[in-house]
Design a protein around this motif. Structure first.
Motif, PDB file in Angstrom:
ATOM      1  N   SER A  69       0.806  -1.218   0.000  1.00 21.39           N
ATOM      2  CA  SER A  69       0.000   0.000   0.000  1.00 21.39           C
ATOM      3  C   SER A  69       0.842   1.273   0.000  1.00 21.39           C
ATOM      4  CB  SER A  69      -0.956  -0.016   1.196  1.00 21.39           C
ATOM      5  OG  SER A  69      -0.232  -0.231   2.396  1.00 21.39           O
ATOM      6  N   ALA A 106       3.375   2.965  -5.165  1.00 20.24           N
ATOM      7  CA  ALA A 106       3.240   2.125  -6.356  1.00 20.24           C
ATOM      8  C   ALA A 106       1.960   1.293  -6.286  1.00 20.24           C
ATOM      9  CB  ALA A 106       4.461   1.222  -6.501  1.00 20.24           C
ATOM     10  N   THR A 112      -2.150  -5.722   2.481  1.00 20.81           N
ATOM     11  CA  THR A 112      -0.929  -5.099   2.999  1.00 20.81           C
ATOM     12  C   THR A 112      -0.591  -5.605   4.396  1.00 20.81           C
ATOM     13  OG1 THR A 112       0.252  -3.003   3.122  1.00 20.81           O
ATOM     14  CG2 THR A 112      -2.024  -2.967   3.913  1.00 20.81           C
ATOM     15  N   LYS A 113       0.702  -5.710   4.608  1.00 20.32           N
ATOM     16  CA  LYS A 113       1.262  -6.392   5.773  1.00 20.32           C
ATOM     17  C   LYS A 113       0.897  -5.732   7.112  1.00 20.32           C
ATOM     18  CE  LYS A 113       6.055  -7.964   6.124  1.00 20.32           C
ATOM     19  NZ  LYS A 113       7.323  -7.851   5.400  1.00 20.32           N
ATOM     20  N   ASN A 154       7.444   2.348   3.074  1.00 17.25           N
ATOM     21  CA  ASN A 154       8.607   3.230   2.881  1.00 17.25           C
ATOM     22  C   ASN A 154       8.140   4.597   2.401  1.00 17.25           C
ATOM     23  OD1 ASN A 154      10.502   1.314   3.526  1.00 17.25           O
ATOM     24  ND2 ASN A 154      11.576   1.412   1.580  1.00 17.25           N
ATOM     25  N   THR A 155       7.090   4.581   1.587  1.00 19.62           N
ATOM     26  CA  THR A 155       6.601   5.828   0.993  1.00 19.62           C
ATOM     27  C   THR A 155       6.388   6.909   2.040  1.00 19.62           C
ATOM     28  OG1 THR A 155       5.569   4.641  -0.839  1.00 19.62           O
ATOM     29  CG2 THR A 155       4.657   6.817  -0.316  1.00 19.62           C
ATOM     30  N   GLY A 161      12.726  13.909   1.070  1.00 19.91           N
ATOM     31  CA  GLY A 161      13.263  14.901   0.133  1.00 19.91           C
ATOM     32  C   GLY A 161      12.246  15.394  -0.873  1.00 19.91           C
ATOM     33  N   GLY A 162      11.537  14.475  -1.530  1.00 17.64           N
ATOM     34  CA  GLY A 162      10.540  14.912  -2.489  1.00 17.64           C
ATOM     35  C   GLY A 162      10.447  14.015  -3.706  1.00 17.64           C
ATOM     36  N   VAL A 201       1.141 -11.461   2.466  1.00 17.25           N
ATOM     37  CA  VAL A 201       1.217 -12.456   1.396  1.00 17.25           C
ATOM     38  C   VAL A 201       2.413 -13.348   1.683  1.00 17.25           C
ATOM     39  CG1 VAL A 201       1.739 -12.778  -1.050  1.00 17.25           C
ATOM     40  CG2 VAL A 201       0.009 -11.123  -0.342  1.00 17.25           C
ATOM     41  N   ASP A 242       9.774  -9.268   0.593  1.00 14.83           N
ATOM     42  CA  ASP A 242       8.888 -10.447   0.461  1.00 14.83           C
ATOM     43  C   ASP A 242       8.449 -10.678  -0.987  1.00 14.83           C
ATOM     44  OD1 ASP A 242       9.017  -9.959   3.165  1.00 14.83           O
ATOM     45  OD2 ASP A 242       6.859 -10.068   3.513  1.00 14.83           O
ATOM     46  N   TYR A 253      18.036   1.894  -0.583  1.00 12.73           N
ATOM     47  CA  TYR A 253      17.182   1.680  -1.755  1.00 12.73           C
ATOM     48  C   TYR A 253      17.762   0.552  -2.608  1.00 12.73           C
ATOM     49  CZ  TYR A 253      14.424   2.509  -5.889  1.00 12.73           C
ATOM     50  OH  TYR A 253      13.558   2.343  -6.937  1.00 12.73           O
ATOM     51  N   GLU A 290       9.569  -0.142  -5.921  1.00 11.36           N
ATOM     52  CA  GLU A 290      10.919  -0.592  -5.551  1.00 11.36           C
ATOM     53  C   GLU A 290      11.093  -2.100  -5.736  1.00 11.36           C
ATOM     54  OE1 GLU A 290      12.309   1.390  -2.020  1.00 11.36           O
ATOM     55  OE2 GLU A 290      14.103   0.131  -1.915  1.00 11.36           O
ATOM     56  N   SER A 336      12.436   7.777  -7.121  1.00 11.73           N
ATOM     57  CA  SER A 336      11.719   6.528  -6.811  1.00 11.73           C
ATOM     58  C   SER A 336      10.243   6.757  -6.520  1.00 11.73           C
ATOM     59  CB  SER A 336      12.382   5.770  -5.670  1.00 11.73           C
ATOM     60  OG  SER A 336      12.749   6.639  -4.663  1.00 11.73           O
ATOM     61  N   LEU A 337       9.903   7.876  -5.894  1.00  2.79           N
ATOM     62  CA  LEU A 337       8.474   8.155  -5.746  1.00  2.79           C
ATOM     63  C   LEU A 337       7.849   8.312  -7.135  1.00  2.79           C
ATOM     64  CD1 LEU A 337       8.474  10.692  -2.759  1.00  2.79           C
ATOM     65  CD2 LEU A 337       7.650   8.326  -2.717  1.00  2.79           C
TER      66      LEU A 337
HETATM   67  C1  LIG Z   1      13.621   7.252   4.954  1.00  2.00           C
HETATM   68  C2  LIG Z   1      13.395   7.234   3.471  1.00  2.00           C
HETATM   69  C3  LIG Z   1      13.396   8.418   2.752  1.00  2.00           C
HETATM   70  C4  LIG Z   1      13.171   8.412   1.364  1.00  2.00           C
HETATM   71  N1  LIG Z   1      13.114   9.590   0.683  1.00  2.00           N
HETATM   72  C5  LIG Z   1      12.775   9.581  -0.633  1.00  2.00           C
HETATM   73  C6  LIG Z   1      12.561  10.792  -1.339  1.00  2.00           C
HETATM   74  O1  LIG Z   1      12.658  11.882  -0.771  1.00  2.00           O
HETATM   75  N2  LIG Z   1      12.214  10.727  -2.654  1.00  2.00           N
HETATM   76  C7  LIG Z   1      12.080   9.536  -3.316  1.00  2.00           C
HETATM   77  O2  LIG Z   1      11.776   9.536  -4.513  1.00  2.00           O
HETATM   78  N3  LIG Z   1      12.275   8.375  -2.650  1.00  2.00           N
HETATM   79  C8  LIG Z   1      12.596   8.370  -1.345  1.00  2.00           C
HETATM   80  N4  LIG Z   1      12.768   7.180  -0.685  1.00  2.00           N
HETATM   81  C9  LIG Z   1      12.509   5.929  -1.398  1.00  2.00           C
HETATM   82  C10 LIG Z   1      11.019   5.757  -1.575  1.00  2.00           C
HETATM   83  O3  LIG Z   1      10.347   6.183  -0.409  1.00  2.00           O
HETATM   84  C11 LIG Z   1      10.646   4.316  -1.865  1.00  2.00           C
HETATM   85  O4  LIG Z   1      11.475   3.781  -2.843  1.00  2.00           O
HETATM   86  C12 LIG Z   1       9.205   4.225  -2.340  1.00  2.00           C
HETATM   87  O5  LIG Z   1       8.359   4.865  -1.423  1.00  2.00           O
HETATM   88  C13 LIG Z   1       8.800   2.786  -2.543  1.00  2.00           C
HETATM   89  O6  LIG Z   1       7.418   2.763  -2.797  1.00  2.00           O
HETATM   90  P1  LIG Z   1       6.710   1.374  -3.046  1.00  2.00           P
HETATM   91  O7  LIG Z   1       5.275   1.682  -3.253  1.00  2.00           O
HETATM   92  O8  LIG Z   1       7.432   0.629  -4.077  1.00  2.00           O
HETATM   93  O9  LIG Z   1       6.922   0.567  -1.681  1.00  2.00           O
HETATM   94  P2  LIG Z   1       6.578   0.942  -0.168  1.00  2.00           P
HETATM   95  O10 LIG Z   1       6.157   2.328  -0.009  1.00  2.00           O
HETATM   96  O11 LIG Z   1       7.719   0.489   0.657  1.00  2.00           O
HETATM   97  O12 LIG Z   1       5.334   0.012   0.154  1.00  2.00           O
HETATM   98  C14 LIG Z   1       5.500  -1.397   0.264  1.00  2.00           C
HETATM   99  C15 LIG Z   1       4.231  -1.985   0.809  1.00  2.00           C
HETATM  100  O13 LIG Z   1       4.252  -3.402   0.705  1.00  2.00           O
HETATM  101  C16 LIG Z   1       3.786  -3.954   1.928  1.00  2.00           C
HETATM  102  N5  LIG Z   1       4.296  -5.323   2.022  1.00  2.00           N
HETATM  103  C17 LIG Z   1       5.575  -5.733   2.077  1.00  2.00           C
HETATM  104  N6  LIG Z   1       5.618  -7.079   2.122  1.00  2.00           N
HETATM  105  C18 LIG Z   1       4.335  -7.525   2.109  1.00  2.00           C
HETATM  106  C19 LIG Z   1       3.736  -8.800   2.157  1.00  2.00           C
HETATM  107  N7  LIG Z   1       4.448  -9.941   2.226  1.00  2.00           N
HETATM  108  N8  LIG Z   1       2.381  -8.886   2.141  1.00  2.00           N
HETATM  109  C20 LIG Z   1       1.621  -7.755   2.084  1.00  2.00           C
HETATM  110  N9  LIG Z   1       2.146  -6.515   2.031  1.00  2.00           N
HETATM  111  C21 LIG Z   1       3.484  -6.409   2.044  1.00  2.00           C
HETATM  112  C22 LIG Z   1       4.297  -2.991   2.969  1.00  2.00           C
HETATM  113  O14 LIG Z   1       3.637  -3.156   4.194  1.00  2.00           O
HETATM  114  C23 LIG Z   1       3.972  -1.680   2.274  1.00  2.00           C
HETATM  115  O15 LIG Z   1       2.608  -1.393   2.401  1.00  2.00           O
HETATM  116  C24 LIG Z   1      12.990   7.175   0.693  1.00  2.00           C
HETATM  117  C25 LIG Z   1      13.005   5.991   1.417  1.00  2.00           C
HETATM  118  C26 LIG Z   1      13.199   6.008   2.797  1.00  2.00           C
HETATM  119  C27 LIG Z   1      13.198   4.712   3.541  1.00  2.00           C
END
Ligand SMILES: Cc1cc2nc3c(=O)[nH]c(=O)nc-3n(C[C@H](O)[C@H](O)[C@H](O)COP(=O)(O)OP(=O)(O)OC[C@H]3O[C@@H](n4cnc5c(N)ncnc54)[C@H](O)[C@@H]3O)c2cc1C
Length: 502
Positions: free
Chosen positions: A9, A12, A31-32, A39-40, A45-46, A152, A204, A331, A354, A370-371
């Motif tokens: 959640s 992405a 979602t877990k 991470n989102t 930063g932005g 999952v 995972d 990352y 990610e 990455s956002l």
């Molecule tokens: C501290 C920090 C600062 C950052 N700053 C920036 C920034 O300024 N700008 C930028 O572009 N990027 C930044 N990043 C990177 C960016 O935040 C992430 O790469 C991005 O948010 C990833 O989004 P996502 O939707 O792929 O995954 P996530 O936002 O990580 O979401 C993953 C989801 O999957 C769920 N999940 C995981 N495993 C399971 C499972 N087995 N079953 C069910 N659900 C599961 C989790 O609970 C979560 O809901 C930062 C990262 C961190 C940690």
């Protein structure tokens, strides 16, 4: 009606869910943790995108490819950058209040390695939280089914196609079938003993995709952030603090970053991270210090409200004294191989954010991309899951076989902390052949040990094997992957987790 299951959640997953639902699918988000445990929500930063009249797609593309050292997939980069502005408009439409300048236009930040000011932020350093809140509200008002605290455990595969997921809620396992499954489980910072990622980032989705036979790539490319607070949970201290003038000093108060690069503290992220690691090694593993005292209390609180609160909550006054910082895993550039619509090499299975490897980041990710990746490729995967009637061939780089090294006879008993320490020391900021081979042997011994372990630990172990194999296979240094086969003090002397509680 097409049934789509989205796993995760963050930006992405929620973007994919909204786009699939808007195309008429029945969508379930699994979602877990709670919806906002991602991470989102921690992104400070932005989000980078071309929104200014004096900025160009070509410039953002060039910066992305420079950061990725040219290993980027050019079609993926072009897609990310050219569709970025539409996704920003969508985020605004969904309620994200990006910070504005006095004239009402976006306030755009200039970040290291971006040629133009193009990084949008919300609430100063709370961009991710603002995006998470807006998308969460949008998903709830769209009537999308949410299953929180549901993990999952595996993908269901039948006839060479993914047909659903096995989930666990409160210790009870059940199966959910679907026409399409979109993995959006984020990164895998928990592979390492020091990480900026939350505890949920255990890779995972990548492990489940591997078990289902999906291709993975670029797993050797792990980005380490130079400055996480060297206390307890290694809270991230954004690059923007150094951008505003904070400096890095060692135990003697010396600014050491210029030894590594003429840009000093503003050098590329991986260069500064290794400079910190070396300085720590030279002072017996003690953290280096980030000196932000020159910025003053008022400016620190105004510019960096989230970090300011986090630093102060840990008992430090950074307007008066330098704070201890360490590099930390941040990352994962690699992941499950996908095409530009999130399709993996296994029919029925998509991956985004990610978790995915589109090739957009090459050997290193440009900050704030990455956002944007989650928004752009999340939207495309949601649309594809809703409309696909056939599964095109998805090209993948040649697979890297796990090396045949005998299991180490002297491996200690498995624990997650030991796995994380092994990865930190041998597959971390600096890698070399002997250390990686040592890690392969220990990992093989742990895999061979039949004692029960949690599903998350089994996934981390599997993923570690693939990260180490990829790092071993790439014998040159490029981007975030740094090989030092002559030996480098930065590897051996980084502090153990306990030592960080200084
Ligand atoms: C501290 C920090 C600062 C950052 N700053 C920036 C920034 O300024 N700008 C930028 O572009 N990027 C930044 N990043 C990177 C960016 O935040 C992430 O790469 C991005 O948010 C990833 O989004 P996502 O939707 O792929 O995954 P996530 O936002 O990580 O979401 C993953 C989801 O999957 C769920 N999940 C995981 N495993 C399971 C499972 N087995 N079953 C069910 N659900 C599961 C989790 O609970 C979560 O809901 C930062 C990262 C961190 C940690």
């Amino acid at each position: 009606m097409t049934d789509v299951i989205v796993v995760g959640s963050g930006i992405a997953g929620l973007t994919a869910a909204l786009h699939a639902a808007e195309r008429g699918c029945h969508v379930t988000v699994v979602t877990k943790g709670a919806l906002a445990d991602t991470n989102t929500r921690w992104a400070q930063g932005g989000i980078a995108a071309v929104t200014a009249t004096d900025d160009t797609v070509a410039s953002h593309v060039a910066d992305t490819v420079t950061a990725g050292v040219g290993l980027n997939d050019s079609a993926a980069v072009q897609t990310l950058v050219s569709e970025g502005p539409d996704r920003i408009a969508e985020l605004v439409r969904r309620g994200v209040a990006f910070d504005r300048a006095a004239d009402g236009d976006f306030a755009r930040g200039l970040e290291a390695a971006h040629a133009r000011p193009r990084v949008l932020h919300a609430g100063g350093d709370a961009t991710g939280a603002a995006i998470q809140a807006a998308l969460g509200a949008a998903v709830r008002s769209a009537g999308i089914e949410m299953r929180e605290h549901t993990t999952v455990r595996d993908l269901m595969v039948a006839g060479g196609r993914v047909v659903g997921v096995e989930v666990e809620t409160d210790g009870v396992r059940r199966r959910l079938t679907a026409d399409a499954v979109i993995l959006a489980t984020g990164g895998a910072g928990q592979l390492y003993s020091h990480t900026t990622n939350p505890v949920s980032a255990t890779g995972d989705g990548i492990a489940a995709a591997l078990r289902a036979g999906a291709a993975v790539a670029d797993l050797e490319f792990v980005q380490f952030h130079p400055t996480a607070l060297a206390i307890g949970d290694t809270f991230l201290v954004s690059e923007a603090v150094r951008g505003d003038g904070a400096t890095l000093i060692d135990d003697d108060g010396r600014r050491f970053a210029f030894d590594a690069h003429p840009d000093g503290e503003l050098a590329p992220r991986d260069v500064v991270a290794r400079a910190n690691a070396r300085a720590m090694a030279a002072q017996g593993g003690r953290p280096v210090r980030l000196d932000a005292t020159g910025l003053g209390a008022e400016r620190l609180a105004r510019r960096f409200p989230t970090i300011d609160a986090a630093v102060r909550a840990r008992g430090l006054d950074w307007s008066r004294e330098p704070i201890p910082v360490t590099p930390a895993a941040h990352y994962l550039m690699g992941g499950v191989v996908t095409d530009l619509d999130g399709r993996t090499t296994v029919p029925g299975l998509y991956a985004v954010g990610e978790t995915a490897r589109t090739g957009v980041h090459g050997a290193n990710r440009l900050a704030s991309n990455s956002l944007l990746e989650g928004a752009v490729f999340g939207a495309r995967a949601g649309e594809a899951a809703a409309t696909d009637t056939a599964w095109p061939r998805v090209e993948a780089p040649a697979a890297i076989a796990l090396p045949l090294v005998p299991a180490a006879a002297d491996a200690p008993a498995f624990s997650r902390a030991r796995l994380q320490e092994l990865m930190w020391r041998h597959a971390g900021l600096v890698r070399h052949d002997a250390g990686l081979r040592h890690a392969v042997g220990i990992l093989a011994a742990w895999v061979a040990d039949a004692r029960p372990r949690s599903a998350e630990d089994a996934g981390l172990l599997l993923l570690s094997q693939h990260v180490v194999a990829a790092a071993l296979a790439r014998t040159d240094s490029i981007g975030a992957h740094f090989r030092s086969d002559d030996g480098d003090p930065a590897v051996a002397s980084l502090p153990a987790t306990e030592a960080l509680a200084c």
